[in-house]
Write an enzyme that holds these catalytic residues in place. Sequence first.
Site, PDB file in Angstrom:
ATOM      1  N   LYS A  22      33.844  45.080  45.711  1.00  0.00           N
ATOM      2  CA  LYS A  22      34.605  46.305  45.973  1.00  0.00           C
ATOM      3  C   LYS A  22      35.635  46.593  44.875  1.00  0.00           C
ATOM      4  O   LYS A  22      35.772  47.737  44.420  1.00  0.00           O
ATOM      5  CB  LYS A  22      35.296  46.222  47.334  1.00  0.00           C
ATOM      6  CG  LYS A  22      34.313  46.320  48.491  1.00  0.00           C
ATOM      7  CD  LYS A  22      34.994  46.159  49.837  1.00  0.00           C
ATOM      8  CE  LYS A  22      33.981  46.340  50.964  1.00  0.00           C
ATOM      9  NZ  LYS A  22      34.593  46.297  52.290  1.00  0.00           N
ATOM     10  N   ILE A  26      35.793  49.701  41.951  1.00  0.00           N
ATOM     11  CA  ILE A  26      36.896  50.615  41.614  1.00  0.00           C
ATOM     12  C   ILE A  26      36.949  50.789  40.099  1.00  0.00           C
ATOM     13  O   ILE A  26      37.034  51.908  39.583  1.00  0.00           O
ATOM     14  CB  ILE A  26      38.251  50.065  42.131  1.00  0.00           C
ATOM     15  CG1 ILE A  26      38.291  50.070  43.659  1.00  0.00           C
ATOM     16  CG2 ILE A  26      39.423  50.860  41.545  1.00  0.00           C
ATOM     17  CD1 ILE A  26      39.506  49.356  44.247  1.00  0.00           C
ATOM     18  N   GLU A  40      41.441  45.483  34.982  1.00  0.00           N
ATOM     19  CA  GLU A  40      40.750  45.016  33.778  1.00  0.00           C
ATOM     20  C   GLU A  40      39.571  44.122  34.175  1.00  0.00           C
ATOM     21  O   GLU A  40      38.461  44.331  33.767  1.00  0.00           O
ATOM     22  CB  GLU A  40      41.734  44.262  32.880  1.00  0.00           C
ATOM     23  CG  GLU A  40      41.151  43.779  31.577  1.00  0.00           C
ATOM     24  CD  GLU A  40      40.666  44.895  30.657  1.00  0.00           C
ATOM     25  OE1 GLU A  40      39.892  44.586  29.747  1.00  0.00           O
ATOM     26  OE2 GLU A  40      41.047  46.067  30.851  1.00  0.00           O
ATOM     27  N   VAL A  46      37.290  30.366  46.682  1.00  0.00           N
ATOM     28  CA  VAL A  46      37.689  29.821  47.978  1.00  0.00           C
ATOM     29  C   VAL A  46      38.213  28.418  47.689  1.00  0.00           C
ATOM     30  O   VAL A  46      37.604  27.668  46.926  1.00  0.00           O
ATOM     31  CB  VAL A  46      36.496  29.782  48.964  1.00  0.00           C
ATOM     32  CG1 VAL A  46      36.871  29.053  50.244  1.00  0.00           C
ATOM     33  CG2 VAL A  46      36.039  31.201  49.282  1.00  0.00           C
ATOM     34  N   LYS A 112      63.662  34.987  40.469  1.00  0.00           N
ATOM     35  CA  LYS A 112      64.918  34.255  40.494  1.00  0.00           C
ATOM     36  C   LYS A 112      65.296  34.052  39.033  1.00  0.00           C
ATOM     37  O   LYS A 112      64.446  34.033  38.150  1.00  0.00           O
ATOM     38  CB  LYS A 112      64.710  32.911  41.183  1.00  0.00           C
ATOM     39  CG  LYS A 112      64.397  33.050  42.662  1.00  0.00           C
ATOM     40  CD  LYS A 112      64.429  31.688  43.334  1.00  0.00           C
ATOM     41  CE  LYS A 112      64.224  31.859  44.825  1.00  0.00           C
ATOM     42  NZ  LYS A 112      62.911  31.441  45.283  1.00  0.00           N
ATOM     43  N   GLU A 140      44.468  36.163  49.845  1.00  0.00           N
ATOM     44  CA  GLU A 140      45.563  36.476  48.932  1.00  0.00           C
ATOM     45  C   GLU A 140      44.997  37.153  47.685  1.00  0.00           C
ATOM     46  O   GLU A 140      44.050  36.663  47.091  1.00  0.00           O
ATOM     47  CB  GLU A 140      46.310  35.203  48.527  1.00  0.00           C
ATOM     48  CG  GLU A 140      47.479  35.490  47.591  1.00  0.00           C
ATOM     49  CD  GLU A 140      48.208  34.232  47.155  1.00  0.00           C
ATOM     50  OE1 GLU A 140      49.370  34.059  47.556  1.00  0.00           O
ATOM     51  OE2 GLU A 140      47.605  33.435  46.420  1.00  0.00           O
ATOM     52  N   ILE A 154      48.161  28.189  31.987  1.00  0.00           N
ATOM     53  CA  ILE A 154      48.617  27.024  31.214  1.00  0.00           C
ATOM     54  C   ILE A 154      49.623  26.214  32.032  1.00  0.00           C
ATOM     55  O   ILE A 154      49.549  24.987  32.110  1.00  0.00           O
ATOM     56  CB  ILE A 154      49.266  27.480  29.869  1.00  0.00           C
ATOM     57  CG1 ILE A 154      48.289  28.297  29.024  1.00  0.00           C
ATOM     58  CG2 ILE A 154      49.827  26.286  29.112  1.00  0.00           C
ATOM     59  CD1 ILE A 154      47.044  27.590  28.558  1.00  0.00           C
TER      60      ILE A 154
END
Length: 200
Positions: A22, A26, A40, A46, A112, A140, A154
Amino acid sequence: MTMDWEEFLDPYIQAVGELKIKLRGIRKQFRKQNRHSPIEFVTGRVKSVASIEEKIALRGLSIENLAQDMQDIAGLRVMVQFVDDVDEVLALLRHRSDMTIVSERDYIRNRKKFRVYRSYHVIISYPVDTIDGRKEILAEIQIRTLAMNFWATIEHSLNYKYQGNFPEEIKLRLETTARMAYELDEEMRKIRDDIREAQL
């Protein structure tokens, strides 16, 4: 409780496969219209059983609540050319009807002070149709520029080597290279229109 890992992970494997198709679709649509694609390229994976078990032990998670408590068993990475493309990808994800955004974490703008990792993380709920019915999977999606991804890859490798306890010299060099990656993204942002025009 013994876990049938293959059965448990099958819907996640299906979700990653479908989502990659999907998201790559796009990119293809933008290219067909001769428009700059904010995407890009896309990768996905998994988590391995060993990695899941390590995280369970580290965080004291229960097998029973694993599907809810571990939100990155299915993971996708969307690479973009420019920092501004991150927002475009987010807009595309937010307007989709085949997934629901559960949470967002912005590690690009809301860094932070001493944190050098940069990425945008989106947790989605995605329905997978199985022969036993529909199953909602948490996945995610990380959105990064190519420079951010290079640095993070890295750093991740070095993290494994040093188990998070970086020697001071390596730590300083990582901070320096993170700054360089940030500056590269900023320079690319400034000449973005010229780059886009040249690519089209």
